[in-house]
Write an enzyme that holds these catalytic residues in place. Structure first.
Site, PDB file in Angstrom:
ATOM      1  CG  ASN A 152      -0.220  -0.257   2.515  1.00 49.54           C
ATOM      2  OD1 ASN A 152       0.469  -1.263   2.643  1.00 49.54           O
ATOM      3  ND2 ASN A 152      -0.373   0.626   3.468  1.00 49.54           N
ATOM      4  CD  GLN A 180      -3.861  -0.138  -1.414  1.00 47.79           C
ATOM      5  OE1 GLN A 180      -4.073   0.389  -2.496  1.00 47.79           O
ATOM      6  NE2 GLN A 180      -4.166   0.462  -0.264  1.00 47.79           N
ATOM      7  N   GLY A 201     -13.949  -2.434   0.426  1.00 49.77           N
ATOM      8  CA  GLY A 201     -14.729  -1.670  -0.524  1.00 49.77           C
ATOM      9  C   GLY A 201     -14.148  -0.331  -0.922  1.00 49.77           C
ATOM     10  CB  THR A 238     -27.479  -7.141  11.400  1.00 51.20           C
ATOM     11  OG1 THR A 238     -28.300  -7.659  12.452  1.00 51.20           O
ATOM     12  CG2 THR A 238     -28.323  -6.932  10.152  1.00 51.20           C
ATOM     13  CB  CYS A 326      -3.390   2.292   8.830  1.00 47.85           C
ATOM     14  SG  CYS A 326      -4.912   1.920   7.948  1.00 47.85           S
TER      15      CYS A 326
END
Length: 396
Positions: A152, A180, A201, A238, A326
């Site tokens: 990345n 990536q 996503g 969920t 990050c």
């Protein structure tokens, strides 16, 4: 003022095609996919379609796709889930590389504190893992090998098929973080021998907060999140239906457009790099020159401090980064740049530029123009000297 976003390795915009597919699941088809009534069945059908799209993009079966909150959860689950499931066998050795995403490296540290032995493979100056080094470290106690498909920060693409086959020949499980790589590299988990694969996503023009973990049929794994019986009893909670729909559509588009997008991105990337190298002296391109992501550019500028360069470009309306989003806040130089043995001076003068499929030649010209001016200004104020001239690609 022009505003140009060049941090697509951190996150991408949600495409209109993806957003249009997601919208009904916020307002009209809002049922819980685990309910038995018609609203629930409609939502569950949407999840089935999303699984099919993701599976097709990576050559998997739909029932092998498990939805998560993103790549960080998927990576945690792959490592901790396997470690817990197989701990009783006595196999407690995991191999990874020194340049993995923090969600892999920090999970490995967590497992080290719980009695697992972790081997962190070094990489060469291009960021590639050595097959010979991997072979040297594989032993009878090795349970899992996890090596990312593409880095990345520097964009280097690993020889994943060769790595996976080497691992599988010794009966060891193999996981790859392909966050990536999806949409940039052709991936077929069956042909490549991949047991588990992570994707997300928001790196492929899909929504944030949704990801998936591919788990090959027959691979046993312990749950990471406990709760209800969702995701075939392996991941409680969920499912984010709208997000899953968006992820499925984003994977479908990324697979559909991979050739045309890659060709355009490579052309624009190379044009950008060549122009920078021609107009700014003492610049080094990091990562493999050819075996790299088509949208990835990692440049070190001599006699310049990377964060100052990033902030001054931001004032000009240009968004770049100094490394992985990050890792922001860490006072240490990028561990990825340290792993490829970049000097501390160059590591501190590095920015990451990751372009999108929508970038134009005119925007690149504008960015280079501003970059030339900003670098010149910073160097005029810099106490740093030309002490590492031999490291640069374009000494002038």
């Amino acid at each position: 003022m022009n505003k140009i976003y060049l941090d697509n390795a951190a996150s991408t915009f949600v495409s209109s095609e993806v957003l249009n597919e997601m919208m009904p699941y916020f307002t009209l088809e809002y049922g819980n996919p685990h309910s038995l009534h018609s609203f629930g069945r409609e939502a569950n059908s949407a999840l089935d379609t999303a699984r099919e799209r993701i599976a097709k993009a990576i050559g998997a079966n739909p029932e092998e796709i498990y939805f998560t909150s993103g790549a960080t959860e998927s990576n945690n689950w792959a490592l901790i889930g396997i470690a817990e499931k197989y701990a009783s066998t006595g196999k407690k050795h995991i191999i990874t590389s020194q340049i993995e995403h923090p969600s892999v490296l920090e999970t490995c540290k967590y497992l080290e504190n719980r009695g697992f032995k972790i081997t962190y493979l070094p990489v060469d100056s291009d960021g590639l893992v050595s097959i010979a080094e991997l072979l040297h470290n594989l032993d009878s106690d090795t349970l899992l090998v996890s090596v990312m498909s593409a880095n990345n920060e520097i964009g280097t693409i690993q020889n994943i098929k060769a790595i996976a086959q080497t691992v599988k020949e010794r009966g060891v499980l193999f996981h790859t973080d392909a966050t990536q790589a999806i949409g940039a590299v052709n991936i077929n988990v069956k042909e490549m021998g991949i047991d588990m694969l992570t994707l997300s996503g928001h790196k492929i023009n899909g929504p944030k907060g949704i990801g998936a973990l591919y788990i090959k049929n027959g691979v046993e794994i312990a749950p990471l999140i406990h709760g209800g019986h969702q995701e075939r009893n392996l991941r409680g909670g969920t499912v984010n239906v709208a997000g899953a729909v968006g992820l499925g559509k984003a994977c479908e588009i990324a697979c559909r457009d991979i050739i045309i997008n890659s060709q355009k991105l490579r052309k624009m990337r190379d044009y950008f790099v060549d122009k920078v190298m021609q107009e700014i002296p003492y610049v080094k391109l990091n990562g493999h020159k050819y075996q790299r992501l088509p949208n990835s550019i990692n440049l070190s500028f001599g006699m310049v401090e990377g964060e100052a360069l990033m902030m001054m470009l931001d004032l000009e309306g240009i968004a770049v980064s100094v490394g992985s989003a990050c890792s922001v806040g860490s006072p240490e130089p990028s561990y990825v740049l340290q792993a490829i043995k970049l000097s501390p001076e160059l590591a501190s003068g590095t920015i990451r530029i990751s372009i999108s499929k929508n970038i134009s030649k005119e925007e690149i010209d504008y960015v280079v123009e501003k970059l030339v001016a900003v670098v010149k200004k910073l160097r005029s104020m810099s106490p740093l000297t030309k002490s590492s001239i031999g490291e640069f690609n374009n000494v002038q």
